[in-house]
Design an enzyme around this catalytic site. Sequence first.
Site, short mmCIF file in Angstrom:
data_model
loop_
_atom_site.label_atom_id
_atom_site.label_comp_id
_atom_site.label_asym_id
_atom_site.label_seq_id
_atom_site.Cartn_x
_atom_site.Cartn_y
_atom_site.Cartn_z
N ASP A 1 -32.70 -57.73 -6.71
CA ASP A 1 -33.42 -58.69 -6.82
C ASP A 1 -34.28 -58.78 -5.50
OD1 ASP A 1 -33.22 -59.67 -9.52
OD2 ASP A 1 -31.30 -60.04 -8.74
N ASP B 1 -31.33 -59.99 -18.64
CA ASP B 1 -30.93 -60.47 -17.30
C ASP B 1 -30.41 -61.85 -17.25
OD1 ASP B 1 -30.54 -60.76 -14.69
OD2 ASP B 1 -32.57 -59.83 -13.98
#
Length: 221
Positions: free
Chosen positions: A35, A176
């Site tokens: 991320d 996710d």
Amino acid sequence: MERKISVSLMCADLLNLESEIKQLEKSGVDYLHMDITDGHLVPNLTFGPDFVTAMHRVSNTPTDTHLMVKDPELILSKLNIRKGDILSAHVELDRDFASMSKTVRAAGGKFGLAINPETSIEALEPWLGIIDVVILMLVRPGFAGGKLIDGILDKVPQARAYLDARGHADVLISVDGSVSTERARLMAGMGANLFVGGTTAVYRPGQPLEQSMREFRAAIS
């Protein structure tokens, strides 16, 4: 389509990251999920392009890079996309996703768009011809250990039906956020293909990574 595991490095022990990557690779991880955040699109700062470059020096495992930034083109220009890598930006942004997709695909990668929990699947409509992956966010994005949004799992079969009905059955659905082994098993049956594992499924207190990965793999098989 084959179901695969993408492990979130945001949740790893950052002081021993190379060692943990090697353990994940021995356990058969399919993707390393990173991320990249800018503190603006989401209220957190995590990895950047230099980290990705450093990680490439110690691992050949494909990367699954999730850009949670307001200027994804800038970050993409600093990244070395390798064959098999995935790169995703957020559909909520007003950006030239067609150009980004062309760049990623030309390098042999897959291009994806992430959808926040409050965003409808229909937001993908203008981009269906240029995406390979859809990331369904099951939590508010930005931090590890987020709380699952009530009712959000229903979005998985909705997305699968939406894509299939429009002739895009080949587009992968990635899930996710708060993806436990139990929820992964449910979502596998709903049409999900790629499962991002973090604190809920992989980095479990007191449990070796190898065991967590075995259980996670069994849940989606």
